[in-house]
Design an enzyme around this catalytic site. Structure first.
Site, PDB file in Angstrom:
ATOM      1  N   SER A 152      39.991  37.037  34.564  1.00 36.71           N
ATOM      2  CA  SER A 152      40.163  38.474  34.679  1.00 36.71           C
ATOM      3  C   SER A 152      39.887  39.269  33.404  1.00 36.71           C
ATOM      4  O   SER A 152      40.703  40.061  32.937  1.00 36.71           O
ATOM      5  CB  SER A 152      41.552  38.813  35.219  1.00 36.71           C
ATOM      6  OG  SER A 152      41.423  40.014  35.948  1.00 36.71           O
ATOM      7  N   SER A 153      38.693  39.074  32.890  1.00 36.87           N
ATOM      8  CA  SER A 153      38.253  39.939  31.795  1.00 36.87           C
ATOM      9  C   SER A 153      38.177  41.382  32.279  1.00 36.87           C
ATOM     10  O   SER A 153      38.360  42.314  31.495  1.00 36.87           O
ATOM     11  CB  SER A 153      36.882  39.498  31.280  1.00 36.87           C
ATOM     12  OG  SER A 153      35.876  39.698  32.253  1.00 36.87           O
TER      13      SER A 153
ATOM     14  N   ASP B 291      47.059  38.072  47.581  1.00 38.41           N
ATOM     15  CA  ASP B 291      47.454  39.441  47.202  1.00 38.41           C
ATOM     16  C   ASP B 291      47.040  40.476  48.257  1.00 38.41           C
ATOM     17  O   ASP B 291      47.851  41.290  48.676  1.00 38.41           O
ATOM     18  CB  ASP B 291      47.012  39.817  45.776  1.00 38.41           C
ATOM     19  CG  ASP B 291      45.508  39.749  45.534  1.00 38.41           C
ATOM     20  OD1 ASP B 291      44.770  39.252  46.414  1.00 38.41           O
ATOM     21  OD2 ASP B 291      45.089  40.185  44.440  1.00 38.41           O
TER      22      ASP B 291
ATOM     23  N   GLY C  56      37.023  33.960  36.085  1.00 35.11           N
ATOM     24  CA  GLY C  56      38.248  33.935  36.873  1.00 35.11           C
ATOM     25  C   GLY C  56      39.496  34.140  36.042  1.00 35.11           C
ATOM     26  O   GLY C  56      40.612  33.990  36.538  1.00 35.11           O
TER      27      GLY C  56
ATOM     28  N   TYR D  39      33.636  36.881  48.811  1.00 33.22           N
ATOM     29  CA  TYR D  39      35.011  37.358  48.676  1.00 33.22           C
ATOM     30  C   TYR D  39      35.330  38.331  49.823  1.00 33.22           C
ATOM     31  O   TYR D  39      36.354  38.230  50.495  1.00 33.22           O
ATOM     32  CB  TYR D  39      35.161  38.050  47.321  1.00 33.22           C
ATOM     33  CG  TYR D  39      36.548  38.562  46.998  1.00 33.22           C
ATOM     34  CD1 TYR D  39      37.432  37.784  46.247  1.00 33.22           C
ATOM     35  CD2 TYR D  39      36.963  39.824  47.408  1.00 33.22           C
ATOM     36  CE1 TYR D  39      38.687  38.254  45.923  1.00 33.22           C
ATOM     37  CE2 TYR D  39      38.218  40.301  47.095  1.00 33.22           C
ATOM     38  CZ  TYR D  39      39.078  39.519  46.352  1.00 33.22           C
ATOM     39  OH  TYR D  39      40.315  39.984  46.041  1.00 33.22           O
TER      40      TYR D  39
ATOM     41  N   GLY E 173      33.774  36.767  33.748  1.00 35.59           N
ATOM     42  CA  GLY E 173      33.372  36.211  35.039  1.00 35.59           C
ATOM     43  C   GLY E 173      33.832  34.790  35.308  1.00 35.59           C
ATOM     44  O   GLY E 173      33.321  34.137  36.205  1.00 35.59           O
TER      45      GLY E 173
ATOM     46  N   SER F 139      30.657  48.200  23.640  1.00 37.19           N
ATOM     47  CA  SER F 139      31.377  46.934  23.709  1.00 37.19           C
ATOM     48  C   SER F 139      30.754  45.985  22.705  1.00 37.19           C
ATOM     49  O   SER F 139      29.517  45.868  22.655  1.00 37.19           O
ATOM     50  CB  SER F 139      31.263  46.344  25.112  1.00 37.19           C
ATOM     51  OG  SER F 139      31.571  44.962  25.067  1.00 37.19           O
TER      52      SER F 139
ATOM     53  N   ASP G  75      45.618  41.215  39.322  1.00 33.33           N
ATOM     54  CA  ASP G  75      45.143  41.067  37.945  1.00 33.33           C
ATOM     55  C   ASP G  75      45.685  42.169  37.046  1.00 33.33           C
ATOM     56  O   ASP G  75      46.091  41.926  35.907  1.00 33.33           O
ATOM     57  CB  ASP G  75      43.608  41.106  37.908  1.00 33.33           C
ATOM     58  CG  ASP G  75      42.984  39.985  38.703  1.00 33.33           C
ATOM     59  OD1 ASP G  75      43.724  39.095  39.157  1.00 33.33           O
ATOM     60  OD2 ASP G  75      41.752  40.010  38.877  1.00 33.33           O
TER      61      ASP G  75
ATOM     62  N   GLU H  33      46.223  32.110  45.691  1.00 38.05           N
ATOM     63  CA  GLU H  33      44.845  32.622  45.739  1.00 38.05           C
ATOM     64  C   GLU H  33      44.559  33.329  47.055  1.00 38.05           C
ATOM     65  O   GLU H  33      44.817  32.801  48.124  1.00 38.05           O
ATOM     66  CB  GLU H  33      43.823  31.497  45.566  1.00 38.05           C
ATOM     67  CG  GLU H  33      43.816  30.810  44.222  1.00 38.05           C
ATOM     68  CD  GLU H  33      43.746  31.702  42.983  1.00 38.05           C
ATOM     69  OE1 GLU H  33      43.502  32.931  43.093  1.00 38.05           O
ATOM     70  OE2 GLU H  33      43.963  31.158  41.897  1.00 38.05           O
TER      71      GLU H  33
END
Ligand code: ADP
Ligand code: MG
Length: 378
Positions: free
Chosen positions: A121-122, A35, A119, A219, A117, A66, A167, A32
């Site tokens: 990774s949509s 990257d 985590g 973040y 949302g 969508s 991701d 985590e």
């Protein structure tokens, strides 16, 4: 699981799509915030995915919808693509077209089964399905790596979400029954066999339903802490520091917060490599212990967890999980546990009871399987 991008396309636009492309979400097994520090990560693709049904148009217009936002059709001209317009979910699609320097218009319908949302990774599932689709449809001839970079640019530069590149690489390059060891500094990937079910184990996801906001401060502030630490240590990135260097490096930093952030990143890189090695030996006990150690580091040194996920991790461990940790960018989202398949029901009850006791809203729990990366499906 059947998704309905193609039928949604037909219903909304009245004709058939030229093709349908699917890209999965991912679970980051471990690694985590490594990257963007040029470190190593070990994600695997999951069966939950996003489908993009697309057909080109001759008039330079983009129309998109969508199924997760019923009734909304977003329309814009391909020539007017520019970061900031449109906002919301459509920016992810527009951003991919922009990053790929699309010159032709298209109609697009998406349907996804990756929870938004949490985590998993949509966002990469969305940008990679669209990227793979536009690449095929318009014959751009880009490699999966190049599509991954365009999908990342869409998130970073168009949407304004400061994510690393893991991701998108995972969504495009992962293989079924494998995790993907991705070394960001070397820009290499290696398929690591990952088949917990063969050992009677499962990966259980516990989505705390607490939603993070990547575009918002936390973040970004962790990234800045890492950059500042690297600067003080005169290395290009924290990848330049090894576990053996750590005692001296931490002394040199002279700041408690930076010490903690650096310790997390450096030890996390080592844990990624250690887990890959343990998987090669089928040493699941060790894999589990490393997952739990990673959680403690993420929670205490990187300060990126939240009470709801910590409670889930504790309940999962008490219910017999070999290991459990917060996965994803942090500040909410989901815990994963490596757990005996026979212990899943007990673990679910344990999490439900722990949440109920604290008046948390119920967690959403499901198992995930290491699945295939992005592909054309129709
Ligand atoms: P994560 O990637 O962890 O799921 P992000 O905040 O990075 O969380 O991305 C979630 C955002 O991606 C959603 O708020 C939405 O804008 C967009 N998104 C993802 N999948 C879809 C979808 N199927 N339909 C519309 N928007 C989506
Ligand atoms: Mg995302």
């Amino acid at each position: 699981m059947t998704l309905a991008a193609a039928s949604g396309f037909r219903r909304l636009f009245g004709n058939d799509p030229t093709g349908v492309w699917a890209a999965p979400g991912r679970v980051n097994l471990i690694g985590e915030h490594t990257d963007y520090n040029e470190g190593v990560v070990l994600p695997f693709a999951i069966a939950e995915r996003t489908e993009a049904a697309i057909a080109s148009r001759q008039d330079g217009h983009i129309r998109m919808c969508s199924l997760q936002h019923p009734g909304e059709i977003v329309e814009l001209k391909v020539r007017s693509l520019s970061p900031g317009l449109p906002r919301g979910w459509a920016a992810y699609v527009a951003g991919v077209a922009w990053a790929m320097e699309c010159e032709e218009g298209f109609d697009l319908a998406i349907d996804g089964s990756v929870p938004l949302g949490s985590g998993l990774s949509s966002s990469a599932a969305l940008t990679c399905s669209v990227g793979l689709g536009l690449n095929d449809l318009f014959g751009f001839g880009m490699t999966h790596r190049q599509i991954a970079r365009a999908a990342q640019a869409a998130e970073n530069d168009y949407v304004g979400a400061p994510t690393g590149g893991m991701d998108q690489i995972a969504s495009l390059l992962c293989r079924s029954g494998h995790a993907l060891l991705y070394d960001v500094r070397a820009d290499t990937t290696e398929q690591v066999p990952f088949a917990p079910e063969a050992a009677g184990l499962s990966v259980l996801v516990v989505d705390s339903m607490i939603r993070h906001g990547h575009a918002s401060g936390e973040y970004q502030s962790r990234r800045q802490d890492c950059e500042e630490s690297a600067r003080r240590l005169s290395v290009r990135s924290l990848r330049g520091v090894t576990v053996a260097d750590l005692p001296i490096a931490l002394e040199q930093l002279g700041d408690e917060r930076l010490v903690k952030r650096t310790r997390h990143v450096v030890t996390e890189n080592q844990r990624v490599l250690d887990i890959a090695a343990a998987l090669a030996r089928d040493d699941w006990e060790r894999v589990g212990r490393l997952l739990t150690e990673a959680h403690e580091s993420y929670r205490d040194d990187f300060a990126a967890s939240c009470p709801e996920v910590d409670v889930a991790v504790e309940a999962l461990l008490e219910a017999g999980a070999l290991g459990a940790r917060l996965t994803g960018g942090g500040f909410g989202g989901a815990a994963i546990a490596l757990i005996g398949t026979d212990d899943i029901d007990d673990a679910r009850s344990a999490v439900d009871a722990a949440y109920d006791e604290r008046n948390y809203q119920p967690a959403s729990m499901f198992t995930v399987m290491p699945s295939a990366g992005a592909q054309r499906i129709a």
